[in-house]
Motif scaffolding. Structure first.
Motif, PDB file in Angstrom:
ATOM      1  N   LEU A 141       0.835  -1.205   0.000  1.00  0.00           N
ATOM      2  CA  LEU A 141       0.000   0.000   0.000  1.00  0.00           C
ATOM      3  C   LEU A 141       0.870   1.255   0.000  1.00  0.00           C
ATOM      4  O   LEU A 141       0.618   2.213  -0.746  1.00  0.00           O
ATOM      5  N   LYS A 142       1.899   1.220   0.828  1.00  0.00           N
ATOM      6  CA  LYS A 142       2.807   2.370   0.892  1.00  0.00           C
ATOM      7  C   LYS A 142       3.530   2.559  -0.446  1.00  0.00           C
ATOM      8  O   LYS A 142       3.724   3.684  -0.903  1.00  0.00           O
ATOM      9  N   ILE A 177       2.467   1.616  -3.459  1.00  0.00           N
ATOM     10  CA  ILE A 177       1.520   2.114  -4.465  1.00  0.00           C
ATOM     11  C   ILE A 177       1.258   3.603  -4.256  1.00  0.00           C
ATOM     12  O   ILE A 177       1.249   4.392  -5.210  1.00  0.00           O
ATOM     13  N   GLN A 178       1.044   3.983  -2.979  1.00  0.00           N
ATOM     14  CA  GLN A 178       0.768   5.391  -2.668  1.00  0.00           C
ATOM     15  C   GLN A 178       1.958   6.265  -3.050  1.00  0.00           C
ATOM     16  O   GLN A 178       1.799   7.370  -3.600  1.00  0.00           O
ATOM     17  N   GLU A 198      -5.012   4.184  -8.703  1.00  0.00           N
ATOM     18  CA  GLU A 198      -5.965   4.317  -7.601  1.00  0.00           C
ATOM     19  C   GLU A 198      -6.746   3.016  -7.369  1.00  0.00           C
ATOM     20  O   GLU A 198      -7.064   2.663  -6.235  1.00  0.00           O
ATOM     21  N   LEU A 249      -4.746   0.761  -5.351  1.00  0.00           N
ATOM     22  CA  LEU A 249      -4.734   1.258  -3.977  1.00  0.00           C
ATOM     23  C   LEU A 249      -5.990   0.801  -3.229  1.00  0.00           C
ATOM     24  O   LEU A 249      -5.911   0.320  -2.085  1.00  0.00           O
ATOM     25  N   GLU A 250      -7.134   0.909  -3.875  1.00  0.00           N
ATOM     26  CA  GLU A 250      -8.393   0.489  -3.252  1.00  0.00           C
ATOM     27  C   GLU A 250      -8.426  -1.016  -3.020  1.00  0.00           C
ATOM     28  O   GLU A 250      -8.936  -1.490  -1.999  1.00  0.00           O
ATOM     29  N   LYS A 287      -6.359  -1.801   0.028  1.00  0.00           N
ATOM     30  CA  LYS A 287      -7.081  -1.434   1.252  1.00  0.00           C
ATOM     31  C   LYS A 287      -8.175  -2.451   1.570  1.00  0.00           C
ATOM     32  O   LYS A 287      -8.392  -2.819   2.729  1.00  0.00           O
TER      33      LYS A 287
END
Length: 651
Positions: A534-535, A537-538, A557, A560-561, A564
């Motif tokens: 996640l980090k 990708i962000q 995005e 990212l979703e 999550k």
């Protein structure tokens, strides 16, 4: 009748308690709760109106027990389907298929093949010999008081096992589906069931089951059309889509573990359509199959249905219709299960219910547009209401079977010596229904949080090991007698119960704790990995935006979703495992003091069924019963022709 009408209105008022339920659970979006209440109210209203009409027709014991013998073969076929297609069929099988593929469909095959046994060897003789209960069948050529006593105990035992599982399952499923408190769910199921049985008897129960079966088939057909239609109703194309689905391939990889490392994506998908993902040992599947196929022919609430038709021909016709309806439905479960696996996904299904029971409702929600759409929640509401009607209808049939054994076999047959008027017997039947209903509600509430899966295994095992041998040999073996019947019922019942108590069906705290600790460890590792992803990708997204550069593939995005979402699922899995361990408390052994199973099979049918047959044969050979032998010729003629049944029933 005015008293019945007033009391019936009271039950309708009790059903209205649904309107006071708290907000729905995660299955239904809170803003659409009113849709579910509208659909529930409509279905409950229709069935209560049917009960109101049926109450006018229920005036004698024959009406209460057997609908006056006025049910046609087609109607009885639909009613049998309604009796047989429980929540396990609608929710359970679809869920198992969505998680385990081919192996889940084996339950459908087992339950369908069971009706061949019923059609060929049970339906016609049962209708020709019996009057209201299984005890009537055995009493024809054996000692009436003795066999009715033991058969009534067996009937009540099987019905209670099955009933408890349905009540607990009803409470859990309705709570999961729409958020009603468990205790309220069980009470509402019980109140509605008692209304059907108490006022309408077999007449109301029959038509409620017909309505429920039609709703179940219609709901399934609509969902299957929406799923299969996306692939042009091409079966081969549909199966190719199933095997090519990334979610299904990932689920197979999770199930087989390290073995998946050397398999291609196509091989993983194909594995979903092959045996071995759920049933690891073939002998376990054989034992389960024996219980399912043979147990159906010994279930009291199923055999009672053959006393409701006017002729043996209608009895055969009802089984043929039932097989067609049930068989068609079980074919639909293949599309429901695989459709849910593709459209919803195993992770989302198990996040809400580990057993997969929410697969079909979640598929309905998806097909309607998803969790945030009105149509999606309306479809989910309809499926939830059908599931609720399914539970209530099956419970009503079980209560009627147990109450009939209590009133007709014990009170009328044993205590009164068959010297009771129709009015007295009808009153006794209704009192018995209230007693059984109250017990069902009480047990259902007390069993909250308990693993009752073994009770279903027990119901089928006892039916196959005790009830079927004594009925079958009474019909087809001249030497079968009272001693054999008693021995078969006792040995079959006790062996089935004893083996289940030491089988893997029971709860073994140490094993559960070890398994849940593995889940926690795996979840922690997954959360740590996903958090890192996640980090990453962000960071990639932030850098792309800062440099006004296009996002790299897989680093957008949407990714990212997804990350999550997967973290949320892993956290739920960890929380569920921790809650399971906490729920064990300090327990270290099973109900009978074992830390691990002594008997390896989940269903004892492979051992207990032969024991039941042997007990009947050996005891019958050791004990001579003059009455049983003298009545053989009359039983043989009547069971095959029906000659004399009308006069005996009238008497």
């Amino acid at each position: 009748m005015s008293v019945n009408r007033k009391a019936l209105l009271g039950f309708v008022g009790a059903a209205a308690l649904l309107g006071a339920a708290p907000a729905f659970a995660q299955a239904v979006s809170p803003q659409y709760t009113y849709l579910t209440f509208i659909v529930f109210a409509a279905i409950i209203g229709v069935t209560m109106f049917v009960t109101y009409i049926a109450a006018k027709r229920t005036k004698t014991a024959a009406d209460f027990y057997a609908a006056g013998g006025g049910v046609s073969g087609l109607q009885n076929g639909w009613a049998i389907a309604g009796d047989y297609l429980s929540a396990a069929s609608f929710l359970g099988i679809a869920g198992l298929i969505s998680l385990y593929g081919y192996d889940g469909f084996m339950y459908s095959v087992g339950w369908l093949v069971a009706y061949i046994t019923v059609l060929l060897v049970i339906a016609e003789p049962a209708r020709n010999i019996g009057k209201y209960t299984m005890g009537d069948i055995l009493a024809f050529r054996n000692n009436p008081k003795v066999v009715k006593t033991f058969m009534a105990i067996s009937t009540i035992t099987v019905s209670t096992f099955y009933l408890t599982a349905q009540m607990v399952g009803g409470g859990v499923l309705v709570k999961t589906l729409i958020g009603i408190d468990y205790e309220v769910s069980v009470a509402v199921v019980g109140v509605l069931m008692m209304a059907y049985v108490l006022f309408g008897g077999m007449v109301a129960t029959t038509y409620v089951q017909i309505i429920k079966a039609i709703l179940l088939v219609v709901a399934s057909l609509v969902m299957v059309a929406l799923v299969w239609g996306q692939y042009g109703f091409n079966f081969n194309g549909y199966l190719e889509a199933v095997t090519a689905d990334p979610g299904i391939q990932a689920q197979v990889a999770r199930l087989i573990g390290d073995a998946s490392k050397n398999m291609s994506a196509a091989e993983l998908g194909q594995r979903f359509l092959e045996p071995g993902l759920y049933f690891k040992a073939p002998i376990d599947q054989i034992s389960l199959g024996m219980a399912l196929v043979l147990g159906t022919a010994g279930l009291p609430h199923i055999l009672m249905r053959f006393f409701t038709v006017p002729t043996a021909q209608q009895a055969r016709k009802s089984v043929i219709w039932a097989m067609a309806i049930i068989g068609g439905f079980y074919v639909l479960t293949l599309f429901l299960g695989t459709g849910a696996a593709m459209k919803v996904g195993a992770l989302q299904i198990t996040a809400i219910d580990k057993g997969g029971n929410m697969a079909a409702p979640l598929l309905a929600q998806f097909l309607g547009g998803g969790k945030d759409s009105m149509l999606g929640n309306l479809m989910l509401a309809f499926v939830a209401a059908v599931a609720f009607a399914t539970i209530v209808a099956v419970v009503a049939g079980l209560v009627l079977a147990a109450a009939s054994a209590m009133s007709h076999d014990i009170w009328v047959g044993v205590i009164k010596g068959d010297n009771a008027t129709s009015e007295q017997e009808l009153r006794a039947a209704r009192i018995s229904s209230v007693i059984v209903g109250a017990i069902a509600i009480t047990i259902g509430i007390l069993a909250k949080g308990q693993n009752v899966a073994h009770l279903v295994a027990l119901a089928f095992a006892v039916a196959a090991s005790a009830n079927l041998p004594v009925i079958l040999l009474t019909f087809y073996w001249k030497r079968c007698n009272t001693a054999g019947v008693v021995a078969g019922l006792v040995v079959g019942t006790l062996s089935a119960i004893a083996l289940v108590l030491v089988s893997p069906n029971m709860t073994y705290p140490l094993q559960i704790k070890a398994a849940q600790e593995k889940v926690i460890k795996a979840s922690d590792e997954k959360i740590a990995k996903l958090t890192g992803d996640l980090k990453g990708i962000q960071s990639a997204i932030d850098q792309a935006k800062a440099g006004n550069q296009p996002l790299a593939a897989g680093l957008d995005e949407a990714a990212l979703e997804r990350a999550k979402k997967e973290i949320g699922i892993a956290e739920k899995a960890k929380a569920g495992a921790e809650a399971t361990i906490k729920g064990l408390g300090g327990a270290t052994t099973s109900l009978v003091g074992l830390t691990e199973p002594l008997f390896p099979l989940r269903n004892p049918g492979l051992v207990s069924i032969p024991l039941g047959f042997l007990a009947v044969i050996i005891a019958s050979l050791l004990y001579r019963d003059k009455r049983a032998e003298e009545m053989w010729d009359e039983l043989y003629v009547r069971s095959n022709t029906g000659i004399g049944r009308a006069a005996a029933t009238a008497h």
